[in-house]
Design a protein around this motif. Structure first.
Motif, PDB file in Angstrom:
ATOM      1  N   ALA A 120       0.826  -1.200   0.000  1.00  0.00           N
ATOM      2  CA  ALA A 120       0.000   0.000   0.000  1.00  0.00           C
ATOM      3  C   ALA A 120       0.859   1.249   0.000  1.00  0.00           C
ATOM      4  O   ALA A 120       0.532   2.234  -0.654  1.00  0.00           O
ATOM      5  CB  ALA A 120      -0.930  -0.004   1.213  1.00  0.00           C
ATOM      6  N   ILE A 121       1.981   1.212   0.734  1.00  0.00           N
ATOM      7  CA  ILE A 121       2.899   2.350   0.806  1.00  0.00           C
ATOM      8  C   ILE A 121       4.324   1.840   0.620  1.00  0.00           C
ATOM      9  O   ILE A 121       4.788   0.986   1.368  1.00  0.00           O
ATOM     10  CB  ILE A 121       2.785   3.085   2.155  1.00  0.00           C
ATOM     11  CG1 ILE A 121       1.359   3.593   2.386  1.00  0.00           C
ATOM     12  CG2 ILE A 121       3.774   4.244   2.212  1.00  0.00           C
ATOM     13  CD1 ILE A 121       1.158   4.266   3.727  1.00  0.00           C
ATOM     14  N   THR A 122       4.991   2.363  -0.393  1.00  0.00           N
ATOM     15  CA  THR A 122       6.379   1.994  -0.651  1.00  0.00           C
ATOM     16  C   THR A 122       7.244   3.245  -0.548  1.00  0.00           C
ATOM     17  O   THR A 122       6.944   4.265  -1.171  1.00  0.00           O
ATOM     18  CB  THR A 122       6.542   1.376  -2.052  1.00  0.00           C
ATOM     19  OG1 THR A 122       5.695   0.223  -2.152  1.00  0.00           O
ATOM     20  CG2 THR A 122       7.994   0.955  -2.293  1.00  0.00           C
ATOM     21  N   HIS A 238      -2.738   2.157  -1.897  1.00  0.00           N
ATOM     22  CA  HIS A 238      -3.940   1.867  -1.122  1.00  0.00           C
ATOM     23  C   HIS A 238      -5.117   2.580  -1.791  1.00  0.00           C
ATOM     24  O   HIS A 238      -5.095   3.812  -1.961  1.00  0.00           O
ATOM     25  CB  HIS A 238      -3.768   2.353   0.311  1.00  0.00           C
ATOM     26  CG  HIS A 238      -4.863   1.891   1.218  1.00  0.00           C
ATOM     27  ND1 HIS A 238      -6.150   2.388   1.169  1.00  0.00           N
ATOM     28  CD2 HIS A 238      -4.860   0.951   2.206  1.00  0.00           C
ATOM     29  CE1 HIS A 238      -6.886   1.793   2.075  1.00  0.00           C
ATOM     30  NE2 HIS A 238      -6.132   0.920   2.723  1.00  0.00           N
ATOM     31  N   PRO A 239      -6.171   1.859  -2.163  1.00  0.00           N
ATOM     32  CA  PRO A 239      -7.294   2.487  -2.889  1.00  0.00           C
ATOM     33  C   PRO A 239      -7.879   3.689  -2.161  1.00  0.00           C
ATOM     34  O   PRO A 239      -8.226   4.697  -2.789  1.00  0.00           O
ATOM     35  CB  PRO A 239      -8.317   1.345  -3.006  1.00  0.00           C
ATOM     36  CG  PRO A 239      -7.493   0.096  -2.935  1.00  0.00           C
ATOM     37  CD  PRO A 239      -6.362   0.404  -2.001  1.00  0.00           C
ATOM     38  N   GLY A 240      -8.004   3.603  -0.826  1.00  0.00           N
ATOM     39  CA  GLY A 240      -8.571   4.721  -0.080  1.00  0.00           C
ATOM     40  C   GLY A 240      -7.705   5.962  -0.148  1.00  0.00           C
ATOM     41  O   GLY A 240      -8.209   7.079  -0.332  1.00  0.00           O
ATOM     42  N   LEU A 241      -6.379   5.798  -0.015  1.00  0.00           N
ATOM     43  CA  LEU A 241      -5.464   6.937  -0.084  1.00  0.00           C
ATOM     44  C   LEU A 241      -5.481   7.573  -1.468  1.00  0.00           C
ATOM     45  O   LEU A 241      -5.533   8.799  -1.608  1.00  0.00           O
ATOM     46  CB  LEU A 241      -4.049   6.487   0.265  1.00  0.00           C
ATOM     47  CG  LEU A 241      -3.737   6.217   1.741  1.00  0.00           C
ATOM     48  CD1 LEU A 241      -2.343   5.624   1.886  1.00  0.00           C
ATOM     49  CD2 LEU A 241      -3.852   7.495   2.554  1.00  0.00           C
ATOM     50  N   VAL A 242      -5.409   6.731  -2.496  1.00  0.00           N
ATOM     51  CA  VAL A 242      -5.383   7.250  -3.869  1.00  0.00           C
ATOM     52  C   VAL A 242      -6.699   7.957  -4.197  1.00  0.00           C
ATOM     53  O   VAL A 242      -6.704   9.022  -4.828  1.00  0.00           O
ATOM     54  CB  VAL A 242      -5.098   6.117  -4.878  1.00  0.00           C
ATOM     55  CG1 VAL A 242      -5.128   6.649  -6.307  1.00  0.00           C
ATOM     56  CG2 VAL A 242      -3.742   5.477  -4.593  1.00  0.00           C
TER      57      VAL A 242
END
Length: 336
Positions: A120-122, A238-242
């Motif tokens: 989700a986060i790289t 992450h779909p929510g963050l994007v």
């Protein structure tokens, strides 16, 4: 291929000339003498002194009947002798590849199930890794790329690189929407860049103030900076963050002005421009010149010139008085 230094001018311990080269680059003398030996069946030992490589690489061997003569090793045998260790190494590496695959196969299924969260986060460190991740995401884009680019006008070199990077997107008919700050409107390079993009699905709008860089590809992956020096970035999947960042972009986009349109600024009766009102607002909030310039995408000298004009328009004789006069003037109550 790497080459060793020398070629006949470096002495050995016994002061005889050296003759270094790999077998894949057989010297002219060696090739000629080896061909001669193959043709006649043997060659005098004295004749091969200009090409010691023939003995070094076992292309010749002593004649059992006469030590003064050498016999050639058939090229098929010489080739097989050289290929055997290479083929064995290839087999060893193939076997290692199979073993590694067998070792990690049980974990691949687990990784696939957890991919949505583990990736989700790289964190991307260094310009090379950041650019590589960006290029990969942009290359995989199918519908649109959204970008927020704070700061003033770009140099011709930077815009030229941007043009090269955008070409594949344009050729694939992918939509590109970019938000700049109003200060790019004073850059001829920016308008030249737009002319190059004529006819493509590229839209540019500007706002007075933008916070930080943002790139969103197909609404599935986003990139944001994680440090002021831009050496560290975050790749977000992450779909929510994007989705959240996409909504932020769309809100900014609706408030922005197309690059070709006139800005909806009107000067006050005192001649105070919209840019100066924005500077006045940040001054009242307590920001220093450098921070104001950075937020509005202009250099510090330009920012201070606007502050001087603002002070002159309001009749201020000091920085402290300027803040008071801004508050009393009512200019911050006007709509931008």
């Amino acid at each position: 291929m790497f080459r060793t230094l020398g070629g006949g001018d470096l002495p050995t311990i016994n002061s005889k000339p050296t003759h270094p080269h790999p077998i894949t680059e057989l010297c002219e003398a060696g090739a000629r003498l080896y061909a001669s030996a193959l043709g006649t069946g043997r060659i005098a030992r004295a004749d091969v002194e200009p090409a010691p490589c023939l003995l070094e690489y076992a292309l010749l061997h002593p004649d059992p009947d006469d030590p003064n003569w050498l016999r050639p090793v058939p090229p098929t045998a010489a080739l097989a002798q050289r290929l055997h260790p290479i083929e064995r190494e290839i087999q060893d590496r193939r076997r290692l590849s199979v073993e590694l695959t067998d070792t990690f196969e049980p974990f691949l299924a687990i990784s696939a199930q957890k991919r949505a969260t583990t990736h989700a986060i790289t964190v991307l460190e260094g310009f090379n890794r950041i650019n590589a991740a960006l290029d990969a995401a942009i290359a995989e884009s199918q519908t649109e790329v959204l970008t927020v680019q704070p700061g003033g006008g770009r140099s011709e070199h930077v815009l030229s690189e941007a043009l090269e990077r955008s070409k594949p997107l344009i050729e694939r008919g992918i939509s590109v929407r970019t938000l700049y700050q109003h200060t790019v409107r004073y850059s001829q390079s920016t308008f030249a860049y737009v002319e190059h993009m004529a006819g493509a699905k590229v839209e540019i709008r500007t706002l007075e103030e933008l916070i930080e860089r943002l790139i969103i590809c197909d609404r599935t992956v986003a990139f944001i900076p994680a440090r002021d020096d831009r050496q560290v970035a975050l790749e977000l999947r992450h779909p929510g963050l994007v989705q959240y960042l996409t909504k932020v972009f769309e809100q900014l986009w609706r408030r922005a002005t197309p690059l070709r349109d006139e800005l909806p600024y009107e000067s006050t009766p005192d001649g105070i421009t919209g840019v100066q009102r924005s500077i006045a607002k940040l001054l009242v909030e307590g920001h220093v010149d450098e921070a104001i310039a950075r937020r509005l995408g202009m250099n510090v000298r330009t920012c201070r010139a606007h502050i001087a004009k603002l002070a002159a328009a309001l009749g201020s004789g000091s920085r402290a008085q300027l803040g008071y006069l801004i508050a009393q003037s009512g200019i911050l109550e006007q709509d931008h």
